[in-house]
Design an enzyme around this catalytic site. Structure first.
Site, PDB file in Angstrom:
ATOM      1  N   SER A 175      -1.530  46.658  44.017  1.00 19.93           N
ATOM      2  CA  SER A 175      -1.311  48.518  43.590  1.00 19.93           C
ATOM      3  C   SER A 175      -1.685  47.827  41.760  1.00 19.93           C
ATOM      4  O   SER A 175      -2.218  47.134  41.119  1.00 19.93           O
ATOM      5  CB  SER A 175       0.265  48.487  43.601  1.00 19.93           C
ATOM      6  N   ASP A 176      -1.670  48.829  41.358  1.00 21.66           N
ATOM      7  CA  ASP A 176      -2.232  49.556  39.817  1.00 21.66           C
ATOM      8  C   ASP A 176      -0.596  49.348  39.457  1.00 21.66           C
ATOM      9  O   ASP A 176       0.061  48.787  39.868  1.00 21.66           O
ATOM     10  CB  ASP A 176      -2.551  50.686  39.771  1.00 21.66           C
ATOM     11  N   HIS A 177      -0.780  48.201  38.197  1.00 19.16           N
ATOM     12  CA  HIS A 177      -0.192  48.603  36.749  1.00 19.16           C
ATOM     13  C   HIS A 177       1.254  49.105  37.283  1.00 19.16           C
ATOM     14  O   HIS A 177       1.427  50.315  37.151  1.00 19.16           O
ATOM     15  CB  HIS A 177       0.051  48.795  35.519  1.00 19.16           C
ATOM     16  N   GLY A 178       2.358  48.045  38.343  1.00 20.44           N
ATOM     17  CA  GLY A 178       3.235  49.193  37.591  1.00 20.44           C
ATOM     18  C   GLY A 178       4.085  49.873  39.054  1.00 20.44           C
ATOM     19  O   GLY A 178       4.837  51.190  38.870  1.00 20.44           O
ATOM     20  N   ALA A 179       2.900  50.422  39.767  1.00 21.73           N
ATOM     21  CA  ALA A 179       2.947  51.947  40.421  1.00 21.73           C
ATOM     22  C   ALA A 179       4.031  51.450  42.118  1.00 21.73           C
ATOM     23  O   ALA A 179       4.313  52.805  42.571  1.00 21.73           O
ATOM     24  CB  ALA A 179       1.801  51.099  41.189  1.00 21.73           C
TER      25      ALA A 179
END
Length: 765
Positions: A286-290
């Site tokens: 996942s991308d940052h905090g997604a």
């Protein structure tokens, strides 16, 4: 070259903390051996240890090293990013070996998009080279330096096709074209991973951002994407698949929603397409905090629901949030997430660690401790020669009235502009572990080139912008843009007086690097007004005016095109940017770059790209008609089209010659032209081949790039350039979502940019 060295560094595991005897050894790096090894390892792991493998954390204020130590001890970390020194990486891997029960190694990742310590041109600039050898150089040097710092993975390449220059992350990609982006991305994956990501000086890549992140509505960061499946698979998906077919071990999933579903929770995207159709075996991250953002997207009710949806949809690793470790134990206990689903995610993570060679030697990218550099930023660790060579190829000459360029080194040269002496800005966005003080500015590069032959004067002339709101935005976390306290008029007056003392003015203008970055979308893509006022004042002096652009997106330059005698697009050229730019300004290198994105005349034209579909009422400039697809207050075409770029010499392209008038499905046709250097000096150009499916079951683009070749010719020299065309070049996803080519007429266009081409045709039987 030192970065091509294949000599291995022997690592004595006896010097490292004690390893689990049954975990580490000389394991064959084959899928069969890996699958058997991971199956046995999973049997030994607790639920919490499996969950820990899914957690990717960033070193920083939220996760200080002391807290990470406790997480490592409890087996609650699978990988680390944002730490970039051997000493720090070694210390964390030591903690795994000393404190954790099973001693499963961490892998270490970082955003190495265009260099690690040596910063190369941003990806948009690299795409301007149209040279795959340059891409290979960047990939190998970047991998060498990243691996030499102990890293195992990079969050690169970014292969999002972008046709909207308002989007700040256009700077990270390879431009508007599907074929160019696919080719560049594939080459970068192959270069960075080498023969194997387990090799001492290779790293695993992570293709991103899956999928279609470059098509966010309005060019606004983190926005939604909505498009037909035909457009998605014809235009936006091929670069991801090309990178994965090249062997990329990871995929970073995009933050956007696609047709209403956030990519992070899109099982169709992550399972049906990625796993089942494309056969991807690596990890999804996942991308940052997604994952927590699924709640704000409105597709998860609460944190527990977000974790359930993300894991079931196919997210293997959670970046920068604690949600997996916090909520998966309860979900497993309640049966809302099955043990088989957890095992599947953990297996993917363990698989890539095996492929990285970490179960053979968890210190494989570190070498022996005594080899750690005393100074991690030592000059000797840089690859300046390669950086300068690649940067020169990335520069695009947009205008050169009356041969204003190249300049004479004996001249008095006024170097003006807020970016002329900015070490930070020349490196661009995502400059990894690059050190600004080690970069060469344009002012320094010009001084280096001139030496004692001429005279170089300097005045800043303006701040990057006088808009306080923009300055506050750029300086939100640190002083990224230094503001000169003098009044705008005082700075312009100084620049004008400097210009009057010179033979020629070189104005270095454009964007600060923070203006072309993640979370840096713009509605106004002109040069900021403070700099436009400076340009107007310099023009009024009557001195020859050369604009050196520094920017991370296409800009709207109609006024500047009228004012300047010469314009050189340099993007953000990296560590050796100033020297490379000077090489071109003084003619020591003949520019050969071509634009990977069209430059619009105004923001109102966006999106403007060369491979658009035709309409029932296409505009014809030679036969104007009110009731055609056009603007009445602006020209239809781009100011500078895709593939455009000038040289200090000139080239002619002959008519297109086809090897046959027809082609069978299992055959091929070769299209050829003769290219002649008609100027007075040696130069390189990019010969570009485009195809058009004239009549099909659905409307097809007016032309699409399907081949290119960069050639160098001496004055008067002629070379034949040939492009083989087979059935694959003619296929597309039709209305029934079938990937095939249809019989009929095809146009072949060959030229030195997308607008100036010669035409041929053939028929597919």
């Amino acid at each position: 070259m030192k970065w091509l060295c294949s000599v291995g560094i022997a690592v004595s595991l006896a010097l490292q903390p004690a390893l689990a005897d049954d975990l580490f050894g000389n394991h064959p790096l084959t899928p069969e051996a890996r699958d058997a090894f991971v199956t046995e390892l999973l049997k030994k792991m607790t639920v919490d240890e499996k969950i820990g493998q899914l957690r990717l954390i960033s070193v920083g204020p939220d996760n200080p090293k002391e807290a990470i130590r406790e997480m490592i001890k409890d087996g609650q970390v699978g990988a680390i990013f944002n730490t970039v020194t051997r000493q720090d990486i070694r210390a964390m891997q030591d903690q795994v070996m000393e404190l954790s029960r099973l001693k499963i190694p961490l892998f270490f990742a970082y955003d190495v998009l265009h260099g690690q310590r040596t910063v190369f041109p941003i990806s948009l600039g690299l795409a301007s080279s149209f040279n795959l050898d340059a891409v290979k150089t960047v990939g190998r040097v970047s991998a060498y330096e990243a691996a030499d710092d102990g890293l195992n993975m990079t969050w690169a390449p970014m292969v999002d096709v972008s046709r909207d220059p308002r989007w700040g992350r256009a700077s990270e990609g390879f431009g508007e074209d599907t074929y160019l982006t696919s080719t560049m991305g594939k080459t970068m994956v192959e270069a960075m991973q080498g023969k194997s990501p387990a090799d001492r000086y290779s790293v695993m890549t992570s293709v991103k951002h899956f999928a279609a992140y470059g098509a966010v509505e309005g060019g606004k960061e983190y926005n939604t994407v909505d498009m037909s499946p035909q457009r998605l698979f014809n235009d936006y998906m091929p670069p991801y698949k090309a990178g994965l077919d090249a062997g990329s071990g990871a995929v970073m999933v995009a933050l956007n929603s696609l047709n209403g579903t956030p990519a992070t929770s899109d099982s169709w995207l992550l399972k049906d397409v990625l796993r089942d159709q494309w056969g991807f075996k690596g990890i999804t991250v996942s991308d940052h905090g997604a994952i927590k953002e699924l709640i704000k997207h409105g597709t998860a009710a609460d944190p527990e629901d977000a974790v359930r949806v993300a894991l079931k949809s196919g997210i293997n690793m959670s970046m920068s949030d604690e949600y997996y470790s916090k909520y998966l134990p309860g979900l497993i206990k309640s049966g809302k997430v099955t043990m088989a689903e957890l095992d599947d995610a953990a297996r993917h993570v363990l698989n890539v660690k095996y492929d990285m060679g970490l179960f053979n030697d968890p210190y494989s990218h570190l070498g022996p401790k005594e080899s750690d550099p005393v100074d991690t930023n030592a000059e000797s660790r840089l690859h300046r020669k390669e950086a300068r060579e690649v940067a020169r190829e990335s520069l695009v000459l947009l205008k050169n009235r009356l041969e204003t360029l190249p300049l004479k080194k004996s001249a008095t040269i006024a170097v003006v502009g807020p970016l002329a002496d900015s070490k930070r800005d020349v490196m661009g966005s995502w400059s990894a572990a690059g050190v600004a003080d080690q970069s060469v500015t344009v002012l320094t590069g010009i001084k280096n080139a001139v030496g004692e032959n001429g005279k170089v004067l300097y005045a800043k002339g303006a701040n990057v912008t006088s808009d306080k709101g923009i300055i506050d935005f750029l300086n939100q976390y640190e002083e990224a843009v230094k503001v000169d306290p003098r009044s705008p008029q005082e700075m312009i007056d100084e620049a004008v007086q400097t210009a009057k003392q010179s033979d020629v003015v070189v104005a270095v203008v454009g964007e600060a690097q923070g203006m072309a970055h993640e979370a840096s979308s713009r509605t106004d893509i002109t040069i900021p007004q403070s700099q436009r006022d400076l340009i107007a004042a310099l023009k009024a002096t009557g001195k020859p005016l050369v604009l050196v652009l520094m920017n991370g997106r296409p800009l709207a330059l109609v006024k500047e095109d009228q004012q300047a005698d010469a314009i050189l697009e340099t993007w953000f050229a990296g560590t050796e940017g100033g020297n490379a730019i000077a090489d071109v300004l003084f003619g020591d290198y003949n520019p050969s770059g071509k634009l990977p994105m069209s430059f619009p005349r105004s923001v109102g034209q966006i999106p403007v790209y060369y491979s658009h579909l035709n309409t029932g009422r296409p505009y014809n400039a030679d036969k104007p008609n009110k009731y055609t697809s056009r603007y009445f207050d602006e020209a239809n075409g781009a100011l500078y089209p895709f593939g455009y770029g000038l040289s200090y010499t000139t080239f002619t392209v002959s008519d297109v010659k086809l090897s046959a008038p027809t082609m069978k499905r299992d055959g091929k046709v070769t299209a050829s032209v003769q290219v002649t250097n008609t100027g007075k000096r040696e130069g390189a150009t990019v010969v570009q081949m485009y195809l058009q499916d004239v009549t099909a079951s659905m409307s097809r683009p007016v032309k699409q790039l399907k081949g290119f070749e960069k050639i160098t010719l001496k004055p008067g020299e002629t070379q034949t350039v040939s492009f083989p065309i087979d059935i694959e070049a003619l296929k597309f996803w039709n209305q029934q979502m079938k990937y095939d080519a249809e019989p009929g007429k095809f146009n072949v266009f060959i030229g030195t940019d997308s607008a100036r081409v010669k035409k041929g045709e053939f028929e597919l039987l």
